[in-house]
Design a protein around this motif. Structure first.
Motif, PDB file in Angstrom:
ATOM      1  N   ALA A   1       0.831  -1.202   0.000  1.00  0.00           N
ATOM      2  CA  ALA A   1       0.000   0.000   0.000  1.00  0.00           C
ATOM      3  C   ALA A   1       0.870   1.258   0.000  1.00  0.00           C
ATOM      4  O   ALA A   1       0.634   2.193  -0.772  1.00  0.00           O
ATOM      5  CB  ALA A   1      -0.923  -0.011   1.213  1.00  0.00           C
ATOM      6  N   ALA A   2       1.892   1.283   0.860  1.00  0.00           N
ATOM      7  CA  ALA A   2       2.758   2.453   0.957  1.00  0.00           C
ATOM      8  C   ALA A   2       3.496   2.714  -0.351  1.00  0.00           C
ATOM      9  O   ALA A   2       3.626   3.862  -0.789  1.00  0.00           O
ATOM     10  CB  ALA A   2       3.751   2.270   2.100  1.00  0.00           C
TER      11      ALA A   2
ATOM     12  N   SER B   1       3.885   6.096  -5.345  1.00  0.00           N
ATOM     13  CA  SER B   1       3.904   6.317  -6.791  1.00  0.00           C
ATOM     14  C   SER B   1       2.566   6.835  -7.309  1.00  0.00           C
ATOM     15  O   SER B   1       2.335   6.876  -8.515  1.00  0.00           O
ATOM     16  CB  SER B   1       4.295   5.021  -7.519  1.00  0.00           C
ATOM     17  N   GLY B   2       1.654   7.208  -6.373  1.00  0.00           N
ATOM     18  CA  GLY B   2       0.413   7.870  -6.775  1.00  0.00           C
ATOM     19  C   GLY B   2      -0.724   6.969  -7.170  1.00  0.00           C
ATOM     20  O   GLY B   2      -1.695   7.434  -7.784  1.00  0.00           O
ATOM     21  N   ASN B   3      -0.654   5.687  -6.815  1.00  0.00           N
ATOM     22  CA  ASN B   3      -1.726   4.757  -7.182  1.00  0.00           C
ATOM     23  C   ASN B   3      -2.539   4.406  -5.940  1.00  0.00           C
ATOM     24  O   ASN B   3      -2.408   3.320  -5.367  1.00  0.00           O
ATOM     25  CB  ASN B   3      -1.131   3.494  -7.810  1.00  0.00           C
ATOM     26  N   ALA B   4      -3.411   5.327  -5.523  1.00  0.00           N
ATOM     27  CA  ALA B   4      -4.180   5.134  -4.291  1.00  0.00           C
ATOM     28  C   ALA B   4      -5.192   4.006  -4.416  1.00  0.00           C
ATOM     29  O   ALA B   4      -5.456   3.289  -3.443  1.00  0.00           O
ATOM     30  CB  ALA B   4      -4.890   6.434  -3.920  1.00  0.00           C
ATOM     31  N   VAL B   5      -5.769   3.825  -5.595  1.00  0.00           N
ATOM     32  CA  VAL B   5      -6.761   2.765  -5.777  1.00  0.00           C
ATOM     33  C   VAL B   5      -6.140   1.396  -5.520  1.00  0.00           C
ATOM     34  O   VAL B   5      -6.713   0.552  -4.826  1.00  0.00           O
ATOM     35  CB  VAL B   5      -7.364   2.825  -7.201  1.00  0.00           C
ATOM     36  N   ARG B   6      -4.951   1.193  -6.062  1.00  0.00           N
ATOM     37  CA  ARG B   6      -4.255  -0.076  -5.854  1.00  0.00           C
ATOM     38  C   ARG B   6      -3.862  -0.237  -4.387  1.00  0.00           C
ATOM     39  O   ARG B   6      -3.936  -1.347  -3.830  1.00  0.00           O
ATOM     40  CB  ARG B   6      -3.011  -0.128  -6.735  1.00  0.00           C
TER      41      ARG B   6
ATOM     42  N   ALA C   1      -6.117   6.391   5.932  1.00  0.00           N
ATOM     43  CA  ALA C   1      -6.374   7.832   5.889  1.00  0.00           C
ATOM     44  C   ALA C   1      -5.582   8.502   4.774  1.00  0.00           C
ATOM     45  O   ALA C   1      -6.094   9.384   4.068  1.00  0.00           O
ATOM     46  CB  ALA C   1      -6.020   8.454   7.242  1.00  0.00           C
ATOM     47  N   TYR C   2      -4.336   8.099   4.597  1.00  0.00           N
ATOM     48  CA  TYR C   2      -3.502   8.678   3.543  1.00  0.00           C
ATOM     49  C   TYR C   2      -4.077   8.340   2.172  1.00  0.00           C
ATOM     50  O   TYR C   2      -4.114   9.189   1.265  1.00  0.00           O
ATOM     51  CB  TYR C   2      -2.079   8.142   3.692  1.00  0.00           C
ATOM     52  N   ALA C   3      -4.557   7.095   2.013  1.00  0.00           N
ATOM     53  CA  ALA C   3      -5.167   6.695   0.745  1.00  0.00           C
ATOM     54  C   ALA C   3      -6.432   7.510   0.477  1.00  0.00           C
ATOM     55  O   ALA C   3      -6.674   7.959  -0.657  1.00  0.00           O
ATOM     56  CB  ALA C   3      -5.482   5.204   0.761  1.00  0.00           C
ATOM     57  N   ALA C   4      -7.253   7.714   1.516  1.00  0.00           N
ATOM     58  CA  ALA C   4      -8.465   8.519   1.351  1.00  0.00           C
ATOM     59  C   ALA C   4      -8.115   9.952   0.958  1.00  0.00           C
ATOM     60  O   ALA C   4      -8.773  10.569   0.109  1.00  0.00           O
ATOM     61  CB  ALA C   4      -9.277   8.498   2.644  1.00  0.00           C
ATOM     62  N   ASP C   5      -7.065  10.491   1.561  1.00  0.00           N
ATOM     63  CA  ASP C   5      -6.629  11.850   1.232  1.00  0.00           C
ATOM     64  C   ASP C   5      -6.194  11.944  -0.224  1.00  0.00           C
ATOM     65  O   ASP C   5      -6.552  12.898  -0.919  1.00  0.00           O
ATOM     66  CB  ASP C   5      -5.480  12.252   2.167  1.00  0.00           C
TER      67      ASP C   5
END
Length: 309
Positions: free
Chosen positions: A205-206, A211-216, A239-243
């Motif tokens: 996830a991190a 690299s900007g792929n929040a969906v993945r 939370a970071y992914a939601a942001d």
């Protein structure tokens, strides 16, 4: 106002190699440095894969004496998986004393490579091969116990390490240095061994968030169900992914859950630094809310004089 201290990534020094290295079955590879990146070109001197001269067959970056490498291998066996030349990732261990670079590979089932011997690639430095920068030599007078232990240490360094023996730790070190793609390869290796490894899932996830792929990234975080109480960091990464996805309404509740379970953004892990920087203002606001909630029962009791259960 809460002060957030962000830990910086660790700097990893590694050897800088140059010159010809000979593989028992791989053929000769001429190594050189391009910045911090090690590059190997085939000398066209035969070998099981018979690469053309000047073909780039190896590249990677050192983490200490471990090279996180991409190596070109030719495959033989039943098609379609065992035909042609393909890149493989591996952890290659360098022995500065014997000038040996060695790596163990996992090939697809029923495949073998004529460039490897028992799935191992060994490149030995020949005349003209040496590190560009040598470390300072040890003092002439050494402790006898250290001298006795030296051959054992050398043997341990020279022994090839199978892919997956320590990928999570290496992946986390790479995350701390913003090497997203290289880190992802390490976590993929860990998940091949254990698809429920929480550290590897968080690492995937991190690296995708980096690299900007929040969906993945969300796909990997959702595989951690239920989230153990001992892993509040999972909520922080959510939370970071939601942001990143623009779902601001989800950020504060997720951070609140992480903080209530004692996630500590004041002393983040090195690979959490990017998260803490990105959410610094949100974290400070939520921290104030959490502290106020913890104080609220005491104030209410004091004001009421006698409170009923």
């Amino acid at each position: 106002m809460t002060a957030l201290s962000v830990a910086s990534g660790l700097a990893w020094a590694g050897p800088k190699l140059a010159g010809p290295y000979q593989g028992d079955t791989y053929g000769q590879v001429d190594l050189h440095m391009e910045g911090e990146r090690l590059v190997g070109l085939s000398a066209g001197s035969g070998g099981g894969c018979k690469f053309a001269p000047a073909t780039e067959v190896l590249s990677g970056e050192f983490q200490g004496n471990v090279l996180v490498a991409t190596v070109q291998l030719c495959l033989e066996g039943p098609p379609p998986d065992c035909v042609g030349v393909r890149p493989f990732t591996a952890l290659a261990v360098y022995n500065p004393n014997s000038l040996v670079l060695s790596a163990h590979f996992r090939l697809p089932p029923k495949c073998h490579s004529p460039g490897l011997k028992d799935s191992v690639l060994t490149l030995r430095g020949v005349r003209g091969a040496e590190p560009v920068e040598r470390e300072e030599e040890a003092p002439a007078e050494a402790d006898e116990s250290e001298a006795a232990a030296a051959p054992m240490k050398e043997a341990a360094v020279a022994r090839p390490q199978p892919l997956g023996t320590q990928p999570v730790e290496l992946g986390q070190n790479l995350l701390a240095n913003s090497k997203w793609d290289m880190a992802r390869a390490r976590f993929e290796a860990a998940l091949a061994e254990d698809n429920k490894d929480i550290d590897a899932l968080v690492g995937m996830a991190a690296s995708n968030l980096g690299s900007g792929n929040a969906v993945r990234a969300v796909e990997y975080l959702e595989r951690i169900r239920p989230v153990p109480p001992s892993r509040p960091d999972v909520y922080a990464w959510q939370a970071y992914a939601a942001d990143q996805q623009g779902f601001k309404g989800r950020v504060a509740p997720l951070l609140r859950r992480a903080l209530e379970l004692n996630w500590a953004p004041e002393s983040p892990k090195p690979w959490e630094a990017v998260l803490v920087r990105a959410l610094a203002s949100d974290i400070e606001q939520v921290q104030k809310t959490v502290k106020n909630r913890k104080r609220a029962p005491g104030r209410e009791s004091a004001g009421a004089g006698s409170a009923s259960p």
